[in-house]
Design a protein around this motif. Sequence first.
Motif, PDB file in Angstrom:
ATOM      1  N   ASP A 133       8.956  11.260  77.812  1.00  0.00           N
ATOM      2  CA  ASP A 133       8.008  12.211  77.225  1.00  0.00           C
ATOM      3  C   ASP A 133       7.993  13.517  78.007  1.00  0.00           C
ATOM      4  O   ASP A 133       7.988  14.610  77.432  1.00  0.00           O
ATOM      5  CB  ASP A 133       6.618  11.586  77.204  1.00  0.00           C
ATOM      6  CG  ASP A 133       5.618  12.414  76.417  1.00  0.00           C
ATOM      7  OD1 ASP A 133       6.043  13.195  75.536  1.00  0.00           O
ATOM      8  OD2 ASP A 133       4.412  12.293  76.683  1.00  0.00           O
ATOM      9  N   ASP A 182      11.977  25.138  79.532  1.00  0.00           N
ATOM     10  CA  ASP A 182      11.699  24.061  78.579  1.00  0.00           C
ATOM     11  C   ASP A 182      10.842  22.968  79.217  1.00  0.00           C
ATOM     12  O   ASP A 182       9.932  22.420  78.579  1.00  0.00           O
ATOM     13  CB  ASP A 182      13.014  23.459  78.063  1.00  0.00           C
ATOM     14  CG  ASP A 182      13.754  24.401  77.126  1.00  0.00           C
ATOM     15  OD1 ASP A 182      13.102  25.314  76.573  1.00  0.00           O
ATOM     16  OD2 ASP A 182      14.972  24.240  76.957  1.00  0.00           O
ATOM     17  N   GLU A 185       7.290  24.074  79.446  1.00  0.00           N
ATOM     18  CA  GLU A 185       6.633  23.982  78.147  1.00  0.00           C
ATOM     19  C   GLU A 185       6.143  22.560  77.877  1.00  0.00           C
ATOM     20  O   GLU A 185       5.049  22.364  77.346  1.00  0.00           O
ATOM     21  CB  GLU A 185       7.596  24.428  77.031  1.00  0.00           C
ATOM     22  CG  GLU A 185       7.855  25.918  77.007  1.00  0.00           C
ATOM     23  CD  GLU A 185       6.580  26.705  76.789  1.00  0.00           C
ATOM     24  OE1 GLU A 185       5.898  26.493  75.775  1.00  0.00           O
ATOM     25  OE2 GLU A 185       6.260  27.555  77.655  1.00  0.00           O
ATOM     26  N   ARG A 186       6.940  21.568  78.250  1.00  0.00           N
ATOM     27  CA  ARG A 186       6.517  20.173  78.063  1.00  0.00           C
ATOM     28  C   ARG A 186       5.332  19.848  78.963  1.00  0.00           C
ATOM     29  O   ARG A 186       4.412  19.130  78.557  1.00  0.00           O
ATOM     30  CB  ARG A 186       7.685  19.224  78.328  1.00  0.00           C
ATOM     31  CG  ARG A 186       8.748  19.239  77.239  1.00  0.00           C
ATOM     32  CD  ARG A 186       9.720  18.080  77.383  1.00  0.00           C
ATOM     33  NE  ARG A 186      10.485  18.147  78.615  1.00  0.00           N
ATOM     34  CZ  ARG A 186      11.603  18.847  78.760  1.00  0.00           C
ATOM     35  NH1 ARG A 186      12.090  19.552  77.744  1.00  0.00           N
ATOM     36  NH2 ARG A 186      12.242  18.853  79.911  1.00  0.00           N
ATOM     37  N   LYS A 189       2.262  21.323  77.423  1.00  0.00           N
ATOM     38  CA  LYS A 189       1.833  20.524  76.271  1.00  0.00           C
ATOM     39  C   LYS A 189       0.972  19.351  76.727  1.00  0.00           C
ATOM     40  O   LYS A 189      -0.094  19.080  76.142  1.00  0.00           O
ATOM     41  CB  LYS A 189       3.058  20.023  75.499  1.00  0.00           C
ATOM     42  CG  LYS A 189       2.741  19.151  74.285  1.00  0.00           C
ATOM     43  CD  LYS A 189       4.030  18.798  73.540  1.00  0.00           C
ATOM     44  CE  LYS A 189       3.744  17.912  72.328  1.00  0.00           C
ATOM     45  NZ  LYS A 189       3.331  16.548  72.721  1.00  0.00           N
ATOM     46  N   LYS A 190       1.416  18.653  77.786  1.00  0.00           N
ATOM     47  CA  LYS A 190       0.640  17.527  78.309  1.00  0.00           C
ATOM     48  C   LYS A 190      -0.694  17.999  78.884  1.00  0.00           C
ATOM     49  O   LYS A 190      -1.727  17.336  78.719  1.00  0.00           O
ATOM     50  CB  LYS A 190       1.440  16.812  79.398  1.00  0.00           C
ATOM     51  CG  LYS A 190       2.704  16.133  78.914  1.00  0.00           C
ATOM     52  CD  LYS A 190       2.405  14.997  77.962  1.00  0.00           C
ATOM     53  CE  LYS A 190       1.794  13.814  78.668  1.00  0.00           C
ATOM     54  NZ  LYS A 190       1.636  12.643  77.758  1.00  0.00           N
ATOM     55  N   ARG A 192      -2.440  20.626  77.907  1.00  0.00           N
ATOM     56  CA  ARG A 192      -3.333  20.962  76.786  1.00  0.00           C
ATOM     57  C   ARG A 192      -3.916  19.702  76.158  1.00  0.00           C
ATOM     58  O   ARG A 192      -5.085  19.689  75.745  1.00  0.00           O
ATOM     59  CB  ARG A 192      -2.579  21.786  75.751  1.00  0.00           C
ATOM     60  CG  ARG A 192      -2.202  23.196  76.217  1.00  0.00           C
ATOM     61  CD  ARG A 192      -1.611  24.015  75.082  1.00  0.00           C
ATOM     62  NE  ARG A 192      -1.159  25.322  75.536  1.00  0.00           N
ATOM     63  CZ  ARG A 192       0.115  25.630  75.778  1.00  0.00           C
ATOM     64  NH1 ARG A 192       1.069  24.716  75.578  1.00  0.00           N
ATOM     65  NH2 ARG A 192       0.454  26.836  76.189  1.00  0.00           N
ATOM     66  N   GLU A 193      -3.101  18.650  76.066  1.00  0.00           N
ATOM     67  CA  GLU A 193      -3.601  17.391  75.514  1.00  0.00           C
ATOM     68  C   GLU A 193      -4.748  16.849  76.365  1.00  0.00           C
ATOM     69  O   GLU A 193      -5.771  16.390  75.830  1.00  0.00           O
ATOM     70  CB  GLU A 193      -2.459  16.366  75.451  1.00  0.00           C
ATOM     71  CG  GLU A 193      -1.418  16.664  74.383  1.00  0.00           C
ATOM     72  CD  GLU A 193      -0.231  15.721  74.445  1.00  0.00           C
ATOM     73  OE1 GLU A 193      -0.238  14.805  75.325  1.00  0.00           O
ATOM     74  OE2 GLU A 193       0.722  15.891  73.656  1.00  0.00           O
ATOM     75  N   ILE A 214      -1.515  29.724  79.996  1.00  0.00           N
ATOM     76  CA  ILE A 214      -2.110  28.385  80.000  1.00  0.00           C
ATOM     77  C   ILE A 214      -3.585  28.381  80.385  1.00  0.00           C
ATOM     78  O   ILE A 214      -4.306  27.435  80.083  1.00  0.00           O
ATOM     79  CB  ILE A 214      -1.312  27.450  80.946  1.00  0.00           C
ATOM     80  CG1 ILE A 214      -1.672  25.973  80.703  1.00  0.00           C
ATOM     81  CG2 ILE A 214      -1.531  27.825  82.410  1.00  0.00           C
ATOM     82  CD1 ILE A 214      -1.312  25.436  79.349  1.00  0.00           C
TER      83      ILE A 214
END
Length: 249
Positions: A133, A182, A185-186, A189-190, A192-193, A214
């Motif tokens: 992930d 990249d 960015e991942r 994403k985590k 923000r979750e 962010i």
Amino acid sequence: MSNSQEILLKALELHHSFVEGVRKNRVINGVSLQVEAGETTSVVGPSGCGKSTLAKAMSGVLPVDKGKVSILGQTPTSPVMARNMGIATVFQEVMIAEESSVVDNLFVGSDDFWYKNLTQREKVLKAQEIMEDLVGEYVDPYTQAFNLSLPIKAWITIARAFLRDNTKVLILDESSAALDFDSTERLFKKMRELRDKGVAIFIVTHRIAELVRISDKATVMRDGKDVGVLEKKDLNEKNLIGLMTGREE
């Protein structure tokens, strides 16, 4: 950012000094800040201004000479206590056991807390899932760390913070330093979750462009002091550099 106004992390007039011989060097000099649930706050400043020291003080790694750290209403006095309180910290240093496997590195120190009931097979599957992930590709959980690239090792230290389900405060100290665009960015994403689930996120970074994207707000440090807080609407490179340098131009 959530609508909750619950303050999960608070620092009040923190002071911390290192002693070198007979000389006492003050690294943090009266820093105050707070992070609410569902909020991402960054701290930024010139190299040597005390950012990482602040993160370690909040994580129970370093004691404070004066002032108070309050996380979830308690003051962590050790990393173990901080972890038990629901604080997950990713330190700047890539701390890896080179002779151990990916799965063993991920779960080191966790067996007595949140995953003592997992079988080895369950740990392997969880390690495979979290690494794929985050990294964006399959990472063999049985691979020994010395065979891995620095970015993958960095991901292991980051993944430890995302393994547990009870995290309430996430502290990241220059965690994207070894990551490419990249990968960053991942990671975002985590983050923000977690933020959207009500986790309070505190970031130490020197990458201003990333910080602007962010963060919900940023505290600027200079010479061990907090010299200003910028809310989202005022968070841009010009304002940040102005506070960092003390000059408008």
